[in-house]
Design a protein around this motif. Structure first.
Motif, short mmCIF file in Angstrom:
data_model
loop_
_atom_site.label_atom_id
_atom_site.label_comp_id
_atom_site.label_asym_id
_atom_site.label_seq_id
_atom_site.Cartn_x
_atom_site.Cartn_y
_atom_site.Cartn_z
N ASP A 32 -31.06 51.60 36.87
CA ASP A 32 -29.99 51.90 37.81
C ASP A 32 -30.25 51.07 39.07
O ASP A 32 -31.22 50.31 39.12
CB ASP A 32 -29.91 53.41 38.10
CG ASP A 32 -31.23 54.00 38.59
OD1 ASP A 32 -32.09 53.21 39.06
OD2 ASP A 32 -31.40 55.22 38.52
N THR A 33 -29.40 51.24 40.07
CA THR A 33 -29.55 50.38 41.26
C THR A 33 -30.88 50.64 41.98
O THR A 33 -31.48 49.72 42.51
CB THR A 33 -28.38 50.59 42.26
OG1 THR A 33 -28.22 51.98 42.47
CG2 THR A 33 -27.09 50.01 41.72
N ASP A 34 -31.35 51.90 41.96
CA ASP A 34 -32.66 52.19 42.57
C ASP A 34 -33.78 51.44 41.87
O ASP A 34 -34.65 50.86 42.50
CB ASP A 34 -32.96 53.70 42.50
CG ASP A 34 -32.17 54.50 43.53
OD1 ASP A 34 -31.74 53.88 44.53
OD2 ASP A 34 -31.98 55.71 43.33
N MET A 42 -33.59 48.72 40.12
CA MET A 42 -33.49 47.27 40.38
C MET A 42 -34.07 46.94 41.76
O MET A 42 -34.82 45.97 41.92
CB MET A 42 -32.04 46.81 40.30
CG MET A 42 -31.52 46.75 38.88
SD MET A 42 -29.91 45.92 38.77
CE MET A 42 -28.84 47.27 39.18
N ARG A 43 -33.74 47.77 42.74
CA ARG A 43 -34.24 47.55 44.10
C ARG A 43 -35.76 47.70 44.12
O ARG A 43 -36.48 46.90 44.73
CB ARG A 43 -33.58 48.53 45.08
CG ARG A 43 -33.86 48.21 46.53
CD ARG A 43 -33.28 49.23 47.50
NE ARG A 43 -31.89 49.56 47.23
CZ ARG A 43 -31.47 50.78 46.87
NH1 ARG A 43 -32.32 51.78 46.77
NH2 ARG A 43 -30.20 51.00 46.62
N ASN A 53 -27.42 38.48 37.25
CA ASN A 53 -28.22 39.44 38.00
C ASN A 53 -29.65 39.38 37.45
O ASN A 53 -29.93 39.92 36.38
CB ASN A 53 -27.66 40.85 37.84
CG ASN A 53 -28.46 41.87 38.64
OD1 ASN A 53 -29.56 41.57 39.13
ND2 ASN A 53 -27.92 43.07 38.78
N ARG A 71 -31.20 42.53 36.15
CA ARG A 71 -30.57 43.24 35.04
C ARG A 71 -30.21 42.21 33.96
O ARG A 71 -29.03 42.04 33.62
CB ARG A 71 -29.34 43.98 35.52
CG ARG A 71 -28.87 45.04 34.55
CD ARG A 71 -27.74 45.86 35.15
NE ARG A 71 -27.65 47.13 34.44
CZ ARG A 71 -27.19 48.25 34.97
NH1 ARG A 71 -26.78 48.26 36.21
NH2 ARG A 71 -27.13 49.34 34.26
#
Ligand SMILES: [Zn+2]
Length: 270
Positions: free
Chosen positions: A141-143, A145-146, A180, A183
């Motif tokens: 999820d975006t978390d 990835m960060r 990306n 991802r």
């Protein structure tokens, strides 16, 4: 002074050689750029059978990527640190796969940070050049990835998003550079039921689709050893066939070869 005929012939040959050697995109407006496929064979989970997988690649002059969970090295059926060091020394890429194969999307950012950063820190401390990550179960999820970026990774691989029976409309290859880098898409995992023809088809599709990055997700390399396994015979036949695709611009490279090679440090624990 008149140019001798043989010199003119040589000059013509030289011009033809230069024109044919020029990249396709320089040959005129509208000409499609001919790009190759980079096939990255990635092996997940630090399985003990990866000693064999690494050797099979080496025998064919190929190198792959091995995603390991640093906290499980030396466990039953897992690679030992010594075996992992030998695989790295042979020129394969070693990547992170979290400390103990946890589903990152179910964790708080703090726990994600521990799983991703501490795993990478441990692998770096063993002397490995760890620049790419594979999310366990492909769960991202975006978390996550960060967090992967904050832990100093350059890129990360998920599972799925590229064309396979489960997604016929998906693109055949990841773009280069990936749209990306945290991802990066793949076809679904290679399974014990996956046959040589299907593996070849994924490469054909990527070649026909204009090239790009095709990371393939493999797990154990052994006969009759679970859904997420590949028999050494199928792998060997696939590697032999992949070697013949070089003339079509298809090459086998570690996943990290598609990215910036700089190794970033893991930031100190806040
Ligand atoms: Zn895994």
């Amino acid at each position: 002074m008149k140019t001798p005929r043989h010199a003119t012939g040589a000059l013509t040959a030289l011009i033809l050689l230069l024109v044919s050697a020029a990249p396709a995109h320089a040959s005129g407006a509208g000409a499609p750029e001919k790009r190759g496929v980079i096939v990255s064979l990635t092996f997940d989970d630090g399985d003990a059978t990866h000693v064999l997988a690494a050797r099979m690649l080496q025998e064919r002059g190929m190198r792959g990527t091995f995603y390991v969970n640093s906290a499980t090295l030396g466990d039953e059926r897992k690679l030992t640190r010594r075996q992992l060091a030998a695989i790295a020394k042979a020129g394969h890429e070693i990547g992170g796969h979290t400390l103990d194969h946890t589903r990152l999307t179910e964790l708080t950012p703090e726990r994600q940070r521990e799983q991703i950063c501490e795993d990478r820190r441990a692998l770096l401390a063993m002397g490995h050049r760890v620049t790419t990550l594979a999310y366990p179960f492909g769960a991202v999820d975006t978390d996550a990835m960060r967090t992967a970026r904050q832990c100093g990774y350059t890129a990360a691989r998920t599972v799925g998003g590229l064309r396979l029976w489960d997604c016929p409309a998906c693109p055949a290859a990841e773009t280069l550079p990936p749209r990306n880098p945290f991802r990066v898409r793949t076809p679904g995992s290679v399974r014990d039921t996956t046959v040589l023809r299907q593996l070849k088809q994924q490469v054909y599709n990527a070649e026909k689709g204009g090239g790009g990055l095709l990371p393939l997700v493999l797990h154990r390399v052994c006969d009759d050893c679970g859904v997420y396994s590949t028999s050494p015979e199928v792998l060997g036949d696939f590697l032999d066939w992949l070697a013949t695709r070089k003339s079509r611009g298809t090459t086998v490279k570690p996943f990290a070869a598609a990215f910036d090679p700089a190794v970033r440090p893991v930031p100190p624990v806040p």
